[in-house]
Write a protein that holds these residues in place. Structure first.
Motif, mmCIF file in Angstrom:
data_model
loop_
_atom_site.group_PDB
_atom_site.id
_atom_site.type_symbol
_atom_site.label_atom_id
_atom_site.label_comp_id
_atom_site.label_asym_id
_atom_site.label_seq_id
_atom_site.Cartn_x
_atom_site.Cartn_y
_atom_site.Cartn_z
ATOM 1 N N ASP A 265 0.848 -1.186 0.000
ATOM 2 C CA ASP A 265 0.000 0.000 0.000
ATOM 3 C C ASP A 265 0.889 1.243 0.000
ATOM 4 O O ASP A 265 1.727 1.414 0.879
ATOM 5 C CB ASP A 265 -0.910 -0.008 1.233
ATOM 6 C CG ASP A 265 -1.916 1.131 1.218
ATOM 7 O OD1 ASP A 265 -1.478 2.278 1.420
ATOM 8 O OD2 ASP A 265 -3.102 0.883 1.010
ATOM 9 N N ASN A 267 0.181 4.410 0.548
ATOM 10 C CA ASN A 267 -0.056 5.289 1.696
ATOM 11 C C ASN A 267 0.620 4.730 2.946
ATOM 12 O O ASN A 267 1.274 5.464 3.705
ATOM 13 C CB ASN A 267 -1.556 5.454 1.923
ATOM 14 C CG ASN A 267 -1.870 6.409 3.067
ATOM 15 O OD1 ASN A 267 -1.181 7.420 3.240
ATOM 16 N ND2 ASN A 267 -2.885 6.095 3.851
ATOM 17 N N SER A 268 0.480 3.414 3.176
ATOM 18 C CA SER A 268 1.103 2.802 4.357
ATOM 19 C C SER A 268 2.619 2.925 4.294
ATOM 20 O O SER A 268 3.276 3.193 5.312
ATOM 21 C CB SER A 268 0.700 1.323 4.457
ATOM 22 O OG SER A 268 -0.694 1.191 4.607
ATOM 23 N N ASN A 271 3.538 6.461 5.234
ATOM 24 C CA ASN A 271 3.343 6.684 6.672
ATOM 25 C C ASN A 271 4.448 6.025 7.493
ATOM 26 O O ASN A 271 4.932 6.596 8.481
ATOM 27 C CB ASN A 271 1.974 6.150 7.110
ATOM 28 C CG ASN A 271 0.833 7.060 6.649
ATOM 29 O OD1 ASN A 271 1.028 8.268 6.481
ATOM 30 N ND2 ASN A 271 -0.344 6.491 6.443
ATOM 31 N N VAL A 290 0.560 14.569 4.587
ATOM 32 C CA VAL A 290 0.247 13.473 3.672
ATOM 33 C C VAL A 290 -1.265 13.437 3.497
ATOM 34 O O VAL A 290 -2.010 13.219 4.462
ATOM 35 C CB VAL A 290 0.757 12.127 4.209
ATOM 36 C CG1 VAL A 290 0.413 11.010 3.235
ATOM 37 C CG2 VAL A 290 2.267 12.176 4.447
ATOM 38 N N ASN A 291 -1.732 13.668 2.274
ATOM 39 C CA ASN A 291 -3.169 13.729 1.977
ATOM 40 C C ASN A 291 -3.525 12.610 1.008
ATOM 41 O O ASN A 291 -2.861 12.435 -0.021
ATOM 42 C CB ASN A 291 -3.528 15.077 1.361
ATOM 43 C CG ASN A 291 -3.022 16.244 2.200
ATOM 44 O OD1 ASN A 291 -3.436 16.408 3.337
ATOM 45 N ND2 ASN A 291 -2.117 17.039 1.633
ATOM 46 N N VAL A 292 -4.579 11.860 1.342
ATOM 47 C CA VAL A 292 -4.978 10.710 0.530
ATOM 48 C C VAL A 292 -6.374 10.945 -0.032
ATOM 49 O O VAL A 292 -7.298 11.323 0.704
ATOM 50 C CB VAL A 292 -4.956 9.406 1.355
ATOM 51 C CG1 VAL A 292 -5.300 8.214 0.465
ATOM 52 C CG2 VAL A 292 -3.583 9.206 1.990
ATOM 53 N N LEU A 298 -4.825 2.072 -3.797
ATOM 54 C CA LEU A 298 -3.433 2.433 -3.536
ATOM 55 C C LEU A 298 -2.497 1.233 -3.489
ATOM 56 O O LEU A 298 -1.372 1.331 -2.995
ATOM 57 C CB LEU A 298 -3.327 3.214 -2.220
ATOM 58 C CG LEU A 298 -4.190 4.480 -2.138
ATOM 59 C CD1 LEU A 298 -4.015 5.148 -0.792
ATOM 60 C CD2 LEU A 298 -3.840 5.448 -3.259
ATOM 61 N N ASN A 339 0.518 14.275 -1.855
ATOM 62 C CA ASN A 339 -0.857 13.952 -2.232
ATOM 63 C C ASN A 339 -0.883 12.621 -2.979
ATOM 64 O O ASN A 339 -0.102 12.407 -3.920
ATOM 65 C CB ASN A 339 -1.445 15.041 -3.119
ATOM 66 C CG ASN A 339 -1.563 16.369 -2.390
ATOM 67 O OD1 ASN A 339 -2.184 16.448 -1.334
ATOM 68 N ND2 ASN A 339 -0.943 17.412 -2.928
ATOM 69 N N ILE A 340 -1.776 11.724 -2.556
ATOM 70 C CA ILE A 340 -1.860 10.386 -3.137
ATOM 71 C C ILE A 340 -3.278 10.168 -3.656
ATOM 72 O O ILE A 340 -4.253 10.390 -2.930
ATOM 73 C CB ILE A 340 -1.524 9.294 -2.101
ATOM 74 C CG1 ILE A 340 -0.227 9.640 -1.374
ATOM 75 C CG2 ILE A 340 -1.403 7.931 -2.775
ATOM 76 C CD1 ILE A 340 0.045 8.733 -0.182
ATOM 77 N N THR A 351 1.266 9.866 -7.071
ATOM 78 C CA THR A 351 1.795 10.453 -5.847
ATOM 79 C C THR A 351 2.574 11.705 -6.221
ATOM 80 O O THR A 351 3.550 11.631 -6.971
ATOM 81 C CB THR A 351 2.721 9.478 -5.105
ATOM 82 O OG1 THR A 351 2.023 8.256 -4.835
ATOM 83 C CG2 THR A 351 3.211 10.077 -3.805
#
Length: 426
Positions: A265, A267-268, A271, A290-292, A298, A339-340, A351
């Protein structure tokens, strides 16, 4: 008598017509023969007519003489065997003998020939058998062309291709060696970076352990050491030690290359990256958000550790740009936005990493992904962005681009989105 005279006149008229027609035919034959003679003599190809039984040269043109090196007067005195090379004479005679029994009735060959003056030439030879019924004689009609220049060009092209192949292979090996050197330099740079980051992460825990040890001595001096004090001291110290051990494991795993492609992932991964390195940006007074995108797909198939290193490298470049800008304008508040999201059909994961560090000069923005190019003078190796682009585009089948935006620069990482069960995701 009149009928006899009439018949005689008619006969004379017919004889005259036949004679005139015969003369026309003879004139045409003479004209054809003259035309053939001109073609025969002026032909740019050597032509020879050889009697099959005696092997004698019956007729040859001047070009045939020029090609094989014999004079026009010499050739009628020689047989076919006389002017052929002894090393392949039997083979050539056998081939011509078989030609008369062949269904194709034509022989074509290219061979090396040594002329009378010992000069070696390449010849293109065509042999055609011919039978003259009126003479009951077999002939061999031979066409010869000097192809020495063509063969020399072919040899030069062959040598050029071989040399070119060797040059290409040498260049490939050179590029591989350069790639290995770049990778090694990148590893060394990453190693130094890892040591610096571990030192930064360990600084506070080590200070805290030092304070605990000093407090233990004071507590013993003043009689404050009891079971509760020992339990508290051991518990808090072990927590610090475990934190330090986990820091080593996190960084070690971060810098170990992923051997096989995995589903992970995006986003993970980012993070996890920020949990390890967030303090570095906070120390420089830079806010990273960090904005999803809501309901975004993802999951990507690739190398998670290498992806994290790419993102970290871009974040570090943004940090350095902001720090440099702060030296000129102290009031600037450093900001990096990650941004994702997806494209319209959710087939791609996009991304973007943007900053307010002032952007990249227009005259060098097209070069920043080249090996060894850097804008950091002595502080930069010029390897990071080149390796980042290689990882994303060559190893993960995506794209990495950059553009200037208002107040800074924006990097875009585009990868192919994957659909998978949660248990398969790293």
């Amino acid at each position: 008598m009149e009928p006899i005279i009439k018949q005689e006149l008619e006969l004379q008229s017919r004889v005259a017509r036949v004679t005139e027609k015969r003369k026309d035919i003879e004139d045409q034959l003479s004209l054809s023969e003259q035309g053939f003679r001109v073609i025969f003599e002026q032909s740019p190809i050597g032509i020879a007519l050889i009697e099959y039984k005696t092997r004698k040269c019956i007729q040859v043109n001047q070009m045939f003489c020029n090609i094989i090196g014999y004079s026009f007067e010499e050739l009628p005195e020689h047989t076919f065997e006389d002017i052929m090379q002894p090393y392949d004479l039997e083979q050539q005679i056998d081939r011509i003998d078989r030609l008369f029994n062949s269904e194709h009735r034509i022989l074509h060959m290219e061979k090396l020939y040594v002329r009378k003056d010992s000069k070696t030439v390449w010849l293109n030879i065509v042999c055609v058998p011919m039978f003259v019924e009126t003479e009951q004689t077999l002939y061999t009609f031979i066409l010869v062309d000097d192809i020495t220049e063509r063969k020399q060009i072919e040899e030069e092209v062959r040598n050029l291709n071989n040399n070119l192949k060797e040059m290409v292979n040498a260049e490939i090996e050179k590029r591989r060696a350069q790639e290995q050197m770049l990778i090694q330099q990148s590893k060394m740079a990453s190693m130094g970076e890892m040591i610096g980051l571990i030192a930064h992460q360990w600084k506070q825990p080590i200070n805290a352990v030092g304070i605990k040890i000093q407090d233990l001595k004071d507590a013993y001096t003043y009689g404050e050491v009891d079971d509760k004090y020992i339990d508290d001291a051991v518990g808090s110290t072990m927590n610090l030690i475990n934190f330090m051990a986990k820091t080593i494991d996190d960084f070690r795993n971060f810098f170990i290359p992923t051997r096989n492609k995995l589903l992970f992932d995006v986003n993970s991964a980012i993070n996890e990256l920020m949990s390890m390195f967030g303090s570095i940006f906070r120390k420089s007074n830079i806010h990273v958000s960090v904005n999803v995108e809501q309901d975004a797909l993802l999951i990507v198939l690739g190398y998670p550790n290498e992806f994290k290193q790419v993102v970290l490298n871009i974040l570090n470049n943004s940090k350095d740009a902001i720090v440099s800008k702060k030296k000129i304008s102290f009031r600037i508040r450093g900001c990096i936005n990650v941004n994702i999201g997806n494209n319209e059909d959710k087939s791609k994961i996009i991304t973007t990493i943007s900053d307010n560090g002032g952007g990249i000069p227009d005259d060098v923005i097209g070069q920043i992904f080249e090996p060894y190019f850097t804008t950091k003078e002595k502080e930069g190796t010029g390897i990071g962005l080149y390796m980042s682009k290689t990882i994303i585009e060559t190893n993960m089948g995506g794209s990495l681009t950059v553009r200037n935006i208002e107040g800074g620069a924006e990097f875009s990482i585009i990868l192919n989105a994957q659909c998978s069960n949660e248990e398969d995701i790293m």
